[in-house]
Enzyme design. Structure first.
Site, PDB file in Angstrom:
ATOM      1  CG  ASP A 145       7.330   2.805   5.411  1.00 33.12           C
ATOM      2  OD1 ASP A 145       7.873   3.255   6.470  1.00 33.12           O
ATOM      3  OD2 ASP A 145       6.943   3.517   4.365  1.00 33.12           O
TER       4      ASP A 145
ATOM      5  CG  ASP B  92       6.637   5.599   1.104  1.00 38.48           C
ATOM      6  OD1 ASP B  92       7.368   5.283   1.895  1.00 38.48           O
ATOM      7  OD2 ASP B  92       6.219   6.869   1.327  1.00 38.48           O
TER       8      ASP B  92
ATOM      9  CG  ASP C 242       3.167   8.515   6.439  1.00 36.56           C
ATOM     10  OD1 ASP C 242       2.101   8.840   7.340  1.00 36.56           O
ATOM     11  OD2 ASP C 242       3.665   9.270   5.933  1.00 36.56           O
TER      12      ASP C 242
END
Ligand code: PLP
Ligand code: CA
Length: 310
Positions: A27, A249, A29
Site C-alpha cells: 500500500d 496501514d 500512503d
C-alpha cells in the site's frame, strides 16, 4: 487453526517470513510515504528487498493519480525504480474492469479525476463527466431535460473534487435509463483521507454512497478490500499467495484484502491504524472482525532492515 494472533515481525520470524516471500505488495500512503514525505528508512528497505530479488508491486486505493505518476512519485521520493506495470491503482484497475465488462464502443459516465480519465483512455474506453459540471438549467427539475450520451453503459465513481449535485443527478439519469444493464462501479470505499495533525477530508466512499443511495443499488468496488485488485496483480505476474506479503496501514482495506486472498499480512503503524484497534478485533470473539487482524505488525517498514542483512 484458531483466530489469527498478530505478532511483531522481528528477529528470526522476520528473516523467515522475508526469506519465504518472493512478492511484496505495498500500500502507498501511510506505508511508503505520508503525503509528500517518505517514511524514514522505507526507501532503503525497498532497495534491500529489490536487491534480494523480491518482486515489489504497489496497490493503492487512490484513484487520483495515473500509473505513470506513481512511478514518478516513487522515483522522486528515492524509492527503487518501478515500472507502470508494477502499479495497481484503483484508477488503473477500474479501467481494466470496464474494459473487460463493457461491450466494444460503450462509454462511461465518470465522477472522477483527470487521472481516472487518462487510465480509461489508455484502455480505449470513451468517457464523459470529469471536471466541473455546468448546471444544465436553473433548477434540478429542469436538469432531467438535458440530453444523455447514448453510448454510456457504465457509471464510474472515483475521487472527484468537482463532485456536485448536478453530477449526482446525471449519474442517476444514466443508471435509470440503462437499468441493471448499466454498470455501477466505484474505485474504493475509503471513508476519509487522513491529513497531518488528525485532520481528514471525506474519501471516495462518501461519493460512492451518494450514487448508491440515489440509484438504490450497490456498486462493484474494484479497490481493496475487494480481491479484484489482487486478481489484477495475479493476472500480470505469477504470484503465489503463500509466498506473498501484503503490507498496509489500514485494516478494513489492506489487511482484509490480504487475509481474504490467503496472503501473509503485515500492518505498519506509520499510517491510520493504532495497535489497540488490532487488539480490539483480536479479542472480540467475532469471526468477521478476526479477518481484520494482520499476521504481523511493525512500527515502520524501516524495521525490516535488520532482517534484510547489511
Ligand atoms: N484515495 C485518495 C483520493 C487518496 O488521496 C488516498 C491517499 O492519499 C487514498 C485513497 C488511500 O490510498 P492508499 O490505498 O495508497 O492508502
Ligand atoms: Ca494506506
Amino acid at each position: 487453526g484458531g483466530p489469527r494472533r498478530c505478532r511483531r515481525l522481528e528477529g528470526e520470524a522476520a528473516r523467515a517470513a522475508l526469506a519465504n516471500a518472493d512478492t511484496l505488495l505495498f500500500d502507498c500512503d501511510g506505508v511508503l510515504w505520508r503525503g509528500e514525505a517518505a517514511v524514514s528508512g522505507a526507501a532503503e528497505a525497498l532497495e534491500r528487498l529489490a536487491a534480494a530479488g523480491k518482486r515489489l508491486c504497489y496497490v493503492t486505493n487512490n484513484s487520483g493519480r495515473t500509473r505513470a505518476a506513481y512511478t514518478e512519485k516513487l522515483r522522486r521520493l528515492g524509492f527503487p525504480p518501478a515500472e507502470p506495470r508494477h502499479i495497481f491503482s484503483s484508477a488503473f484497475c477500474a479501467a481494466r474492469y470496464l474494459r473487460q465488462a463493457l461491450p466494444p464502443g460503450a462509454a462511461a459516465y465518470v465522477l472522477g479525476s483527470a487521472a481516472l480519465a487518462a487510465e480509461l483512455e489508455a484502455v480505449g474506453i470513451p468517457h464523459l463527466g470529469t471536471g466541473p459540471a455546468a448546471l444544465p438549467g436553473p433548477a434540478p427539475a429542469d436538469w432531467v431535460q438535458a440530453p444523455l450520451e447514448p453510448a454510456v453503459r457504465a457509471v464510474l465513481v472515483g475521487f472527484d473534487e468537482h463532485f456536485s449535485y448536478a453530477k449526482l443527478c446525471q449519474a442517476l439519469r444514466y443508471l435509470l435509463r440503462g437499468g441493471p444493464e448499466c454498470l455501477l462501479v466505484g474505485t474504493n470505499r475509503d471513508h476519509r483521507l487522513p491529513l497531518e495533525g488528525g485532520a481528514g477530508i471525506p474519501g471516495t466512499g462518501c461519493l460512492v454512497k451518494a450514487v448508491e443511495t440515489a440509484a438504490q443499488r450497490e456498486a462493484f468496488i474494484v479497490g481493496k478490500p475487494n480481491r479484484f485488485m489482487f486478481d489484477c496483480v495475479a493476472q500480470e505476474f505469477p504470484v503465489d499467495p503463500a509466498r506473498t506479503i501484503m503490507v498496509g496501514d489500514r485494516l478494513d482495506t489492506d489487511i482484509l484484502m490480504g487475509n481474504s486472498c490467503g496472503l501473509t499480512t503485515l500492518l505498519t503503524l506509520t499510517g491510520v491504524t493504532a495497535l489497540d484497534e488490532v487488539r480490539g478485533h483480536q479479542d472480540s470473539g467475532c469471526p468477521a472482525r478476526h479477518s481484520l487482524v494482520p499476521d504481523f505488525y511493525v512500527d515502520s517498514i524501516a524495521d525490516l532492515l535488520p532482517a534484510l542483512g547489511q
